[in-house]
Write a protein that holds these residues in place. Structure first.
Motif, PDB file in Angstrom:
ATOM      1  N   LYS A 195       0.754  -1.266   0.150  1.00  0.00           N
ATOM      2  CA  LYS A 195       0.134   0.043   0.009  1.00  0.00           C
ATOM      3  C   LYS A 195       0.843   1.401   0.051  1.00  0.00           C
ATOM      4  N   GLY A 196       0.664   2.261  -0.565  1.00  0.00           N
ATOM      5  CA  GLY A 196       1.341   3.616  -0.806  1.00  0.00           C
ATOM      6  C   GLY A 196       2.147   3.793  -1.949  1.00  0.00           C
ATOM      7  N   LEU A 197       2.393   2.573  -2.642  1.00  0.00           N
ATOM      8  CA  LEU A 197       3.627   2.603  -3.606  1.00  0.00           C
ATOM      9  C   LEU A 197       2.393   2.591  -4.991  1.00  0.00           C
TER      10      LEU A 197
ATOM     11  N   LEU B 190      -2.646  -0.840 -10.394  1.00  0.00           N
ATOM     12  CA  LEU B 190      -3.269  -0.904  -9.244  1.00  0.00           C
ATOM     13  C   LEU B 190      -2.879   0.363  -8.305  1.00  0.00           C
ATOM     14  N   ASP B 191      -4.238   0.893  -7.802  1.00  0.00           N
ATOM     15  CA  ASP B 191      -4.236   1.987  -7.089  1.00  0.00           C
ATOM     16  C   ASP B 191      -3.142   2.069  -5.892  1.00  0.00           C
ATOM     17  N   PRO B 192      -2.656   3.262  -5.574  1.00  0.00           N
ATOM     18  CA  PRO B 192      -1.652   3.342  -4.505  1.00  0.00           C
ATOM     19  C   PRO B 192      -2.136   2.814  -3.199  1.00  0.00           C
ATOM     20  N   LEU B 193      -3.736   2.948  -3.016  1.00  0.00           N
ATOM     21  CA  LEU B 193      -3.981   2.691  -1.484  1.00  0.00           C
ATOM     22  C   LEU B 193      -4.207   1.003  -1.678  1.00  0.00           C
ATOM     23  N   ALA B 194      -4.255   0.335  -2.701  1.00  0.00           N
ATOM     24  CA  ALA B 194      -4.444  -1.023  -2.889  1.00  0.00           C
ATOM     25  C   ALA B 194      -3.201  -1.694  -2.687  1.00  0.00           C
ATOM     26  N   SER B 195      -3.320  -3.308  -2.475  1.00  0.00           N
ATOM     27  CA  SER B 195      -2.061  -3.838  -2.127  1.00  0.00           C
ATOM     28  C   SER B 195      -2.099  -4.929  -3.204  1.00  0.00           C
ATOM     29  N   GLY B 196      -1.152  -5.815  -3.364  1.00  0.00           N
ATOM     30  CA  GLY B 196      -1.322  -7.068  -3.852  1.00  0.00           C
ATOM     31  C   GLY B 196      -0.553  -7.201  -5.246  1.00  0.00           C
TER      32      GLY B 196
END
Length: 327
Positions: A23-25, A49-55
């Motif tokens: 998250k954040g990147l 992939l949105d910055p707030l999303a992970s994976g």
């Protein structure tokens, strides 16, 4: 020497890194980081992939970038948490609340609604999205205060399942096709349930042929890079010299072959002689009882690697994009 004659900077490596993005990147920053770690000539990703999303963020290096469209068109799996009771301008936690409710849905109410969000559904993407409106990104227009009119689009949801019920939130998993917005699912379900909702957690678990077990973290890649760094004398370190990666073998262990992205396509296995012809851009006749006469999309392998993307026409494989050859 002319610019055209310059030797490309970096290593001519090809393959996929299936990054577990934190998250954040941002996706673009993640690609730049991987390209730098691998000292790769070329890199790109298969689906923002949105910055707030992970994976999962599949990152292609070198010739593997030619297979990016096949991954982007593949099915995706997300796990996401919907917080009930509030709708926001961004349909996630970034924007302010615009609608609120004290109501909270029961599991039975949600399960009764799920069939309406399965199969082909009509969906309006979020105001803050990468959709282009008259050449401008919707999120840029929205940030400038414009009310963006985004047309509804048909998307495909293969599976939507409740994974966990919490006091005022629900965790879902969804398998969906290209262009599906999870934030829109949360927003629309909240409206249908009369309680409103927005996404608080979003994690991508699979993209196309790539699965959760294929993912690697930045920490693991950075540790592999450290294994391959040169050893400098204390004097050089004191002078500000930075150790370079001189052995890429530990990093390259995480590379997945380019053809892994093409698992849904027909494979043409070439002899060495045929591979030479295809690398030169020429078609080759396919022999054997099981060889198809026509195949709109296929890929050819030879010399132990991916050779080309193309099609089978009138019993011949015709290359359209060549890997490592003149194409």
């Amino acid at each position: 020497m002319s610019r055209r004659g310059k030797k490309p900077k970096g290593r001519a490596i090809s393959g996929w890194i299936i990054l577990d993005k934190p998250k954040g990147l941002g996706s673009t920053d993640a690609v730049s980081k991987i390209k730098w770690l691998y000292f790769a000539q070329k890199a790109g990703h298969a689906g923002t992939l949105d910055p707030l999303a992970s994976g999962m963020l599949p990152i292609a290096l070198g010739d593997a970038t030619k297979t990016v469209p096949f991954v982007m068109d593949g099915e995706k799996t997300y796990r996401f948490t919907v917080q009930w009771g509030a709708e926001t301008t961004t349909d996630d936690t970034e924007g302010p609340v615009v609608r609120a409710s004290e109501a909270r849905p029961s599991r039975a109410a949600i399960e009764a609604l799920i069939p309406a969000y399965s199969g082909e559904i009509s969906q309006v993407p979020p105001q803050f999205s990468a959709i282009k409106i008259a050449g401008e990104r919707a999120y840029d227009l929205a940030r400038e205060g414009e009310v963006v009119e985004i047309a509804a689009r048909t998307v495909l949801v293969h599976r939507l399942e409740i994974m966990e019920m919490r006091e005022s939130a629900t965790v879902f998993e969804v398998d969906c096709g290209k262009g599906t917005y999870v934030r829109s699912i949360a927003r629309d379900m909240g409206r249908d349930l009369g309680c409103f909702g927005h996404v608080t957690e979003l994690r991508r678990l699979a993209v196309g042929a790539f699965e959760e077990d294929d993912m690697v973290t930045l920490d693991e890649l950075e540790a592999a890079a450290e294994e391959g760094r040169e050893t400098l004398e204390p004097e050089a370190l004191e002078a500000g010299a930075r150790p370079r990666v001189v052995d890429f073998a530990p990093l390259d262990e995480y590379l997945i072959e380019a053809e892994a992205a093409l698992s849904d396509l027909y494979e043409v296995a070439l002899t060495d002689e045929q591979a030479g012809r295809v690398l030169a851009g020429n078609p080759v006749l396919l022999r054997g009882r099981d060889a198809p006469a026509f195949c709109e999309e296929a890929y050819a392998t030879g010399h132990g690697r991916l050779i080309a993307l193309g099609a089978v026409e009138e019993g011949s494989f015709r290359p359209k994009r060549v890997f490592g050859g003149r194409g």
